[in-house]
Design a protein around this motif. Structure first.
Motif, mmCIF file in Angstrom:
data_model
loop_
_atom_site.group_PDB
_atom_site.id
_atom_site.type_symbol
_atom_site.label_atom_id
_atom_site.label_comp_id
_atom_site.label_asym_id
_atom_site.label_seq_id
_atom_site.Cartn_x
_atom_site.Cartn_y
_atom_site.Cartn_z
ATOM 1 N N LYS A 9 0.847 -1.194 0.000
ATOM 2 C CA LYS A 9 0.000 0.000 0.000
ATOM 3 C C LYS A 9 0.878 1.237 0.000
ATOM 4 O O LYS A 9 1.638 1.483 0.945
ATOM 5 N N TYR A 11 0.432 5.268 -0.150
ATOM 6 C CA TYR A 11 -0.553 6.341 -0.103
ATOM 7 C C TYR A 11 -0.228 7.373 -1.188
ATOM 8 O O TYR A 11 0.905 7.447 -1.660
ATOM 9 N N PRO A 12 -1.228 8.183 -1.559
ATOM 10 C CA PRO A 12 -1.012 9.166 -2.630
ATOM 11 C C PRO A 12 0.189 10.096 -2.375
ATOM 12 O O PRO A 12 0.794 10.595 -3.324
ATOM 13 N N ASN A 13 0.536 10.309 -1.117
ATOM 14 C CA ASN A 13 1.691 11.181 -0.822
ATOM 15 C C ASN A 13 3.022 10.442 -0.946
ATOM 16 O O ASN A 13 4.075 10.989 -0.637
ATOM 17 N N ILE A 52 -9.804 1.096 2.307
ATOM 18 C CA ILE A 52 -8.830 1.492 1.296
ATOM 19 C C ILE A 52 -8.472 0.234 0.494
ATOM 20 O O ILE A 52 -8.744 -0.887 0.930
HETATM 21 P P1 ADP Z 1 -6.715 6.612 0.529
HETATM 22 O O1 ADP Z 1 -6.765 7.287 -0.811
HETATM 23 O O2 ADP Z 1 -5.786 5.442 0.540
HETATM 24 O O3 ADP Z 1 -8.059 6.297 1.079
HETATM 25 P P2 ADP Z 1 -5.849 9.232 1.468
HETATM 26 O O4 ADP Z 1 -4.453 9.479 1.051
HETATM 27 O O5 ADP Z 1 -6.941 9.827 0.648
HETATM 28 O O6 ADP Z 1 -6.074 7.654 1.589
HETATM 29 O O7 ADP Z 1 -5.944 9.743 2.943
HETATM 30 C C1 ADP Z 1 -7.058 9.561 3.763
HETATM 31 C C2 ADP Z 1 -6.988 10.597 4.882
HETATM 32 O O8 ADP Z 1 -5.828 10.406 5.728
HETATM 33 C C3 ADP Z 1 -6.893 12.010 4.319
HETATM 34 O O9 ADP Z 1 -7.807 12.824 5.031
HETATM 35 C C4 ADP Z 1 -5.469 12.410 4.606
HETATM 36 O O10 ADP Z 1 -5.383 13.779 4.855
HETATM 37 C C5 ADP Z 1 -5.130 11.655 5.878
HETATM 38 N N1 ADP Z 1 -3.641 11.483 6.004
HETATM 39 C C6 ADP Z 1 -2.721 11.958 5.169
HETATM 40 N N2 ADP Z 1 -1.499 11.664 5.572
HETATM 41 C C7 ADP Z 1 -1.614 10.950 6.692
HETATM 42 C C8 ADP Z 1 -0.679 10.341 7.590
HETATM 43 N N3 ADP Z 1 0.639 10.407 7.415
HETATM 44 N N4 ADP Z 1 -1.165 9.649 8.639
HETATM 45 C C9 ADP Z 1 -2.501 9.578 8.828
HETATM 46 N N5 ADP Z 1 -3.423 10.146 8.032
HETATM 47 C C10 ADP Z 1 -2.991 10.836 6.975
#
Ligand code: ADP
Ligand code: ADP
Length: 228
Positions: A9, A11-13, A52
């Motif tokens: 997994k 995440y987008p970041n 997710i």
């Molecule tokens: P997904 O697309 O996999 O469901 P997202 O990247 O859209 O997940 O993030 C879901 C939520 O978690 C968003 O509101 C985001 O701001 C928040 N988030 C972002 N970075 C982190 C982090 N490092 N730890 C926890 N939550 C985060």
């Protein structure tokens, strides 16, 4: 029952929360997932509940690859997984009885099923006498019992517990763990994410350890095995 095959997994970041994770949890097992903060435990639970999706890999629950599950089948998957959290997440405005009944009402269970099953699980968790109270009138341990009753009232094959004793004192933590064992002995597969070293070390159950998104240890009758 639960099978992960090379699950990654990202995440987008760009954070890789799980990195090529594979393991299998057999039906009826009791398993602890441990690992320090940020090791990927919550991500794993979110994947199991299909909140997710994995970036790659396969994730089977009861023989079905849930990464390929149609959207319309997601509610059925969620109903097959009971969940409890560290902060209980009971509905404050409802009585304990109605908190538990709510799980059945959303699935439009017949009234007679509700009237039979709710008292049965409340009795199982030792809360028959508190059915008409509201969550705030209960101790933390009692609230977690109520949350457990709510999670299992529709007999899900799987119970996920995310830090279920994180807000409880050691004695109360043990009571909750004993209940989780009881529920497991009735046939439910139980997966517990925890930081509770004492509990993990004395229960001698399977322990899967995550570190930086990887499984670094997987032992039957394991122990906590690291300092954090
Ligand atoms: P997904 O697309 O996999 O469901 P997202 O990247 O859209 O997940 O993030 C879901 C939520 O978690 C968003 O509101 C985001 O701001 C928040 N988030 C972002 N970075 C982190 C982090 N490092 N730890 C926890 N939550 C985060
Ligand atoms: P744990 O539950 O073991 O603390 P998590 O699964 O919450 O671990 O987090 C694993 C990694 O993924 C961490 O680096 C965390 O910051 C990151 N992370 C968690 N959720 C998100 C999100 N929604 N968006 C981006 N990064 C996330």
């Amino acid at each position: 029952m639960i099978r992960l095959e090379n699950v990654t997994k990202v995440y987008p970041n760009g954070v890789k929360a799980l990195d090529d994770v594979s393991f299998e949890i057999e039906k009826g097992a009791f398993v602890f997932i441990v690992g320090s903060s940020g090791s990927g435990k919550s991500t794993l639970l979110k994947l199991l509940m299909k909140e997710i999706n994995p970036t790659s890999g396969k994730l089977h629950i009861e023989e079905k690859d849930i990464t390929k599950l149609r959207r319309s089948k997601i509610p059925k998957l969620r109903r097959s997984i009971g969940v409890v959290f560290q902060d209980f997440r009971l509905l404050e405005k409802m009585t304990i009885y109605n908190n538990v009944a709510f799980t059945l009402k959303v699935t439009e269970a017949p009234t007679r099923t509700i009237r039979r099953n709710v008292p049965m699980v409340l009795s199982l968790v030792g809360l028959s006498q508190k059915a008409n109270m509201h969550p705030k009138q209960l101790s933390g341990g009692e609230q977690q019992r109520a949350a457990l009753a709510r999670a299992i009232v529709n007999n899900p094959p799987i119970l996920l517990a995310d830090e279920p004793t994180g807000n409880l004192d050691p004695k109360t933590s043990w009571e909750i763990m004993k209940l989780l064992l009881d529920i497991n002995l009735r046939g439910t597969t139980v997966v517990v994410v925890t930081h509770d070293k004492e509990v993990v070390n004395s229960m001698k159950k399977r322990v899967i350890t995550l570190r930086e998104g990887r499984v670094v240890r997987d032992m039957q009758k394991g122990d906590y095995g690291y300092e954090n």
